[in-house]
Design a protein around this motif. Sequence first.
Motif, PDB file in Angstrom:
ATOM      1  N   ARG A 175      22.213  12.585  25.629  1.00 29.32           N
ATOM      2  CA  ARG A 175      22.139  12.995  27.030  1.00 29.32           C
ATOM      3  C   ARG A 175      22.425  11.826  27.979  1.00 29.32           C
ATOM      4  O   ARG A 175      22.722  12.026  29.151  1.00 29.32           O
ATOM      5  CB  ARG A 175      20.771  13.603  27.342  1.00 29.32           C
ATOM      6  N   GLN A 176      22.313  10.608  27.474  1.00 29.69           N
ATOM      7  CA  GLN A 176      22.557   9.415  28.297  1.00 29.69           C
ATOM      8  C   GLN A 176      23.947   8.831  28.071  1.00 29.69           C
ATOM      9  O   GLN A 176      24.257   7.767  28.602  1.00 29.69           O
ATOM     10  CB  GLN A 176      21.503   8.345  27.979  1.00 29.69           C
ATOM     11  N   ALA A 177      24.771   9.528  27.312  1.00 26.67           N
ATOM     12  CA  ALA A 177      26.057   8.965  26.901  1.00 26.67           C
ATOM     13  C   ALA A 177      26.965   8.642  28.084  1.00 26.67           C
ATOM     14  O   ALA A 177      27.740   7.680  28.040  1.00 26.67           O
ATOM     15  CB  ALA A 177      26.762   9.921  25.946  1.00 26.67           C
ATOM     16  N   HIS A 221      26.158   7.492  31.125  1.00 33.17           N
ATOM     17  CA  HIS A 221      25.781   6.265  31.817  1.00 33.17           C
ATOM     18  C   HIS A 221      25.568   5.087  30.859  1.00 33.17           C
ATOM     19  O   HIS A 221      25.736   3.934  31.268  1.00 33.17           O
ATOM     20  CB  HIS A 221      24.516   6.495  32.640  1.00 33.17           C
ATOM     21  N   HIS A 222      25.183   5.381  29.619  1.00 32.06           N
ATOM     22  CA  HIS A 222      24.899   4.314  28.652  1.00 32.06           C
ATOM     23  C   HIS A 222      25.548   4.650  27.305  1.00 32.06           C
ATOM     24  O   HIS A 222      24.860   4.954  26.334  1.00 32.06           O
ATOM     25  CB  HIS A 222      23.391   4.136  28.489  1.00 32.06           C
ATOM     26  N   PRO A 223      26.881   4.599  27.227  1.00 30.95           N
ATOM     27  CA  PRO A 223      27.544   4.967  25.972  1.00 30.95           C
ATOM     28  C   PRO A 223      27.198   4.041  24.808  1.00 30.95           C
ATOM     29  O   PRO A 223      27.379   4.413  23.646  1.00 30.95           O
ATOM     30  CB  PRO A 223      29.037   4.874  26.332  1.00 30.95           C
ATOM     31  N   GLU A 224      26.696   2.836  25.112  1.00 30.96           N
ATOM     32  CA  GLU A 224      26.377   1.863  24.069  1.00 30.96           C
ATOM     33  C   GLU A 224      24.920   1.921  23.630  1.00 30.96           C
ATOM     34  O   GLU A 224      24.483   1.107  22.801  1.00 30.96           O
ATOM     35  CB  GLU A 224      26.677   0.450  24.589  1.00 30.96           C
ATOM     36  N   LEU A 225      24.145   2.896  24.125  1.00 32.40           N
ATOM     37  CA  LEU A 225      22.696   2.880  23.936  1.00 32.40           C
ATOM     38  C   LEU A 225      22.286   2.945  22.468  1.00 32.40           C
ATOM     39  O   LEU A 225      21.400   2.195  22.028  1.00 32.40           O
ATOM     40  CB  LEU A 225      22.050   4.031  24.721  1.00 32.40           C
ATOM     41  N   ALA A 226      22.894   3.821  21.678  1.00 38.87           N
ATOM     42  CA  ALA A 226      22.527   3.931  20.261  1.00 38.87           C
ATOM     43  C   ALA A 226      22.797   2.627  19.527  1.00 38.87           C
ATOM     44  O   ALA A 226      21.976   2.163  18.728  1.00 38.87           O
ATOM     45  CB  ALA A 226      23.288   5.075  19.603  1.00 38.87           C
ATOM     46  N   ALA A 227      23.955   1.999  19.812  1.00 44.34           N
ATOM     47  CA  ALA A 227      24.288   0.727  19.160  1.00 44.34           C
ATOM     48  C   ALA A 227      23.316  -0.368  19.582  1.00 44.34           C
ATOM     49  O   ALA A 227      22.895  -1.186  18.755  1.00 44.34           O
ATOM     50  CB  ALA A 227      25.719   0.325  19.499  1.00 44.34           C
ATOM     51  N   LEU A 228      22.945  -0.402  20.868  1.00 42.18           N
ATOM     52  CA  LEU A 228      22.013  -1.418  21.345  1.00 42.18           C
ATOM     53  C   LEU A 228      20.640  -1.261  20.696  1.00 42.18           C
ATOM     54  O   LEU A 228      20.039  -2.248  20.239  1.00 42.18           O
ATOM     55  CB  LEU A 228      21.881  -1.333  22.867  1.00 42.18           C
TER      56      LEU A 228
END
Length: 232
Positions: free
Chosen positions: A174-176, A178-185
Amino acid sequence: MNTDSFSLSPLGHLATPFPDKFGIPRQPSLAPHATGTLRLLPPYDRPEAVRGLDAFSHVWLTFVFHQTGGQWQPTVRPPRLGGNARVGVFASRSPFRPNSLGLSLVELAGVDTTDGVVLHFRGVDLVDGTPIVDIKPYIPYVESLPDAVGGFASSAPPRLTVNFSTAARQAIERQARHHPELAALITEVLAQDPRPAYAGDPARVYGVRLYRFDVKFRVADGCAFVDSLDPA
């Protein structure tokens, strides 16, 4: 200049995904998806001050440990030694230092001079709002020493496998926008096991804040399991 004391003025304050110290990578570049942005303050925000900087891939950031200023002791207990053995403060990278200065090597991702000067970095390991007091280019031929000895940190620490619950994965999706890198981070941060060295209860739930999210996770059998991702 008075050589008995010095005053430093920040060039700017680094914006990062880390609102708290807990969860910050213990060394720079271990979380490539941890990005940082630095807007230079006047009078340092002149484009000519960064002329030629974009020819370098990495830079050194000299910064102030502003949350630990004035706190230090001659020996510290590095997490790499299990939090029990002590070494001298000058044989460590502890934030609790006599002059609260730190040095971080980061990747330079961009230089924007369209409105003042804004620098973009990857692989940051600093808390949000850290004062930056100097920037210098990294020069590989003199600063990359393959035969150097690393003391008690001679090799990278073991990494955890990171798994996500269905609810956590859906929250990340759901945050993809604004924050496409969130899972990797999240994966890069938790793989380094940010828990205290003495932690060992597999049932205990920990929380690490990234951007405006509270990431809840547990660790057991070499695996970090992300239970949930909620607004902080």
